[in-house]
Design an enzyme around this catalytic site. Sequence first.
Site, short mmCIF file in Angstrom:
data_model
loop_
_atom_site.label_atom_id
_atom_site.label_comp_id
_atom_site.label_asym_id
_atom_site.label_seq_id
_atom_site.Cartn_x
_atom_site.Cartn_y
_atom_site.Cartn_z
N HIS A 153 0.81 -1.22 0.18
CA HIS A 153 0.11 0.04 0.06
C HIS A 153 0.97 1.29 -0.02
O HIS A 153 0.28 2.27 0.19
CB HIS A 153 -0.93 -0.02 1.27
CG HIS A 153 -2.07 -1.14 0.99
ND1 HIS A 153 -2.79 -1.34 2.29
CD2 HIS A 153 -2.51 -1.43 0.13
CE1 HIS A 153 -3.57 -2.33 1.84
NE2 HIS A 153 -3.47 -2.67 0.72
N SER A 197 -7.35 -6.76 10.32
CA SER A 197 -8.70 -6.90 10.34
C SER A 197 -9.38 -7.65 9.36
O SER A 197 -10.37 -8.23 9.47
CB SER A 197 -9.56 -5.57 10.36
OG SER A 197 -9.13 -5.03 9.23
C1 BV8 Z 1 -8.11 -2.30 -5.28
C2 BV8 Z 1 -3.34 3.25 2.54
C3 BV8 Z 1 -8.71 -2.49 -7.61
C4 BV8 Z 1 -3.93 4.60 2.89
C5 BV8 Z 1 -5.23 1.37 2.58
C6 BV8 Z 1 -16.34 -4.58 -1.92
C7 BV8 Z 1 -15.76 -6.02 -1.80
C8 BV8 Z 1 -14.63 -6.17 -1.64
C9 BV8 Z 1 -13.63 -5.30 -2.24
C10 BV8 Z 1 -14.00 -3.90 -2.44
C11 BV8 Z 1 -15.28 -3.69 -2.29
N1 BV8 Z 1 -15.54 -2.40 -2.60
C12 BV8 Z 1 -14.22 -1.87 -2.94
C13 BV8 Z 1 -13.42 -2.89 -2.85
C14 BV8 Z 1 -12.00 -2.75 -2.81
C15 BV8 Z 1 -11.28 -2.04 -1.76
C16 BV8 Z 1 -11.73 -2.77 -0.44
O1 BV8 Z 1 -11.03 -3.74 -0.10
N2 BV8 Z 1 -12.64 -1.98 0.16
C17 BV8 Z 1 -13.00 -2.61 1.41
C18 BV8 Z 1 -13.15 -1.50 2.45
C19 BV8 Z 1 -14.23 -3.43 1.19
N3 BV8 Z 1 -9.99 -2.13 -2.05
C20 BV8 Z 1 -9.06 -1.24 -2.73
O2 BV8 Z 1 -9.59 -0.19 -3.27
C21 BV8 Z 1 -7.83 -1.50 -3.14
N4 BV8 Z 1 -7.49 -1.65 -4.46
O3 BV8 Z 1 -8.99 -3.18 -5.08
O4 BV8 Z 1 -7.93 -1.77 -6.59
C22 BV8 Z 1 -8.26 -2.04 -8.91
C23 BV8 Z 1 -8.26 -2.92 -10.12
C24 BV8 Z 1 -7.74 -2.60 -11.43
C25 BV8 Z 1 -7.24 -1.06 -11.25
C26 BV8 Z 1 -7.15 -0.24 -10.30
C27 BV8 Z 1 -7.81 -0.82 -9.14
C28 BV8 Z 1 -6.55 -0.88 -2.28
C29 BV8 Z 1 -6.98 -1.01 -0.80
C30 BV8 Z 1 -5.81 -0.15 -0.39
C31 BV8 Z 1 -6.41 1.06 0.41
N5 BV8 Z 1 -5.32 1.72 1.29
N6 BV8 Z 1 -4.19 2.38 3.00
C32 BV8 Z 1 -3.27 4.76 4.30
O5 BV8 Z 1 -2.59 3.78 4.88
O6 BV8 Z 1 -3.44 5.95 4.63
S1 BV8 Z 1 -6.15 0.41 2.95
C33 BV8 Z 1 -5.91 0.51 4.99
O7 BV8 Z 1 -6.64 -0.57 5.44
C34 BV8 Z 1 -4.50 0.51 5.50
O8 BV8 Z 1 -3.59 0.55 4.58
C35 BV8 Z 1 -4.58 -0.98 5.87
O9 BV8 Z 1 -3.48 -1.84 5.11
C36 BV8 Z 1 -5.66 -1.68 5.46
C37 BV8 Z 1 -6.30 -2.69 6.41
O10 BV8 Z 1 -6.28 -2.44 7.60
P1 BV8 Z 1 -5.70 -2.97 8.76
O11 BV8 Z 1 -4.24 -2.68 8.43
O12 BV8 Z 1 -6.01 -4.45 8.92
O13 BV8 Z 1 -5.90 -2.32 10.11
P2 BV8 Z 1 -7.17 -2.30 10.96
O14 BV8 Z 1 -7.32 -1.01 11.72
O15 BV8 Z 1 -8.32 -2.59 9.86
O16 BV8 Z 1 -7.07 -3.65 11.56
C38 BV8 Z 1 -6.05 -3.49 12.73
C39 BV8 Z 1 -6.23 -4.99 13.08
O17 BV8 Z 1 -5.18 -5.17 14.49
C40 BV8 Z 1 -7.30 -5.29 14.04
O18 BV8 Z 1 -7.80 -6.52 13.55
C41 BV8 Z 1 -6.90 -5.43 15.44
O19 BV8 Z 1 -7.60 -6.55 16.33
C42 BV8 Z 1 -5.49 -5.80 15.48
N7 BV8 Z 1 -4.68 -5.18 16.39
C43 BV8 Z 1 -4.60 -4.15 17.03
N8 BV8 Z 1 -3.82 -3.95 18.07
C44 BV8 Z 1 -3.07 -4.98 17.99
C45 BV8 Z 1 -3.54 -5.74 16.94
N9 BV8 Z 1 -3.10 -7.17 16.68
C46 BV8 Z 1 -1.89 -7.49 17.36
N10 BV8 Z 1 -1.43 -6.85 18.34
C47 BV8 Z 1 -1.84 -5.71 18.56
N11 BV8 Z 1 -1.21 -4.91 19.52
#
Ligand code: BV8
Length: 233
Positions: free
Chosen positions: A109, A177
């Site tokens: 990312h 997540s």
């Molecule tokens: C793409 C950069 C296609 C920005 C980020 C419907 C269904 C399926 C998919 C989609 C849909 N509609 C749209 C989509 C696609 C979309 C997507 O998946 N949307 C989701 C929301 C449904 N994806 C995209 O758009 C991707 N691109 O599909 O392109 C394409 C095809 C052709 C041509 C062009 C394009 C791009 C996705 C990237 C977006 N950018 N970040 C920034 O960082 O500012 S995403 C963002 O969320 C972060 O980067 C991160 O990587 C990502 C996931 O988050 P996590 O890292 O998991 O963090 P989160 O807070 O969610 O969870 C933390 C976890 O840690 C928790 O579980 C917690 O319990 C745990 N935790 C907490 N503390 C601890 C711990 N674990 C251990 N120890 C601890 N102490």
Amino acid sequence: MREMRNIVILTGAGISAESGIDTFRDAGGLWEQHRVEDVATPEGFARDPDLVLRFYDMRREAIQTKQPNPAHEALARLDRDWGGELLIVTQNVDDLHERAGAGRVLHMHGTHLNAWCTACDARTPWTGPMIDRPSCPECGARSLRPDVVWFGEMPYEMDRIHSALRQADMFVSIGTSGAVYPAAGFVQEARAMRVRTLELNLEASQGSRWFHETRQGPASQLVPQWVDEVLGG
Ligand code: BV8
């Protein structure tokens, strides 16, 4: 279970949580403070570039005050001591894996510490703010954006990731997540290729059901323990 030679690790914001970096979806996380569509999409950037640049300036400055935690350090130790193939695919845009000493890291990312020039496409290391529209070091245009993959944009090096998964004997997901694709789909890809899968996370994730084994707890405890098992084993 075939011998474990090649390991692919996916990390998410949870591995950096104990370093003091906000996650996205936990209570008080980034997506509670900002709307995704406003700060992490190309449309949001086009609509209000100052809002987006300030959001990333704040995070870029903050991560430079943080340090790797024992989870980053354990993966760096694995990277150093593991004789087989290893790839740490991180969804994170911080540089804590590298600062802990890991070398085989892939930022799918993007990274906070690069600027991407939308005029000449150059990517250059960047640690300062962008709100004042600094000039691109390569072409001089005032067209820099964060080198971060937003929603609707293609993540980096997907071919390399799929190739590593095809050759993997083990896939380990740490601190994510399982909410964002394509990263959230890697475990299903691994399962389809009979790769052993393990999740290390603070709590159950959206993808937990796909893993052969899930361990719940803080990464700073689970990751060093798992690395000891792998290197000791
Ligand atoms: C793409 C950069 C296609 C920005 C980020 C419907 C269904 C399926 C998919 C989609 C849909 N509609 C749209 C989509 C696609 C979309 C997507 O998946 N949307 C989701 C929301 C449904 N994806 C995209 O758009 C991707 N691109 O599909 O392109 C394409 C095809 C052709 C041509 C062009 C394009 C791009 C996705 C990237 C977006 N950018 N970040 C920034 O960082 O500012 S995403 C963002 O969320 C972060 O980067 C991160 O990587 C990502 C996931 O988050 P996590 O890292 O998991 O963090 P989160 O807070 O969610 O969870 C933390 C976890 O840690 C928790 O579980 C917690 O319990 C745990 N935790 C907490 N503390 C601890 C711990 N674990 C251990 N120890 C601890 N102490």
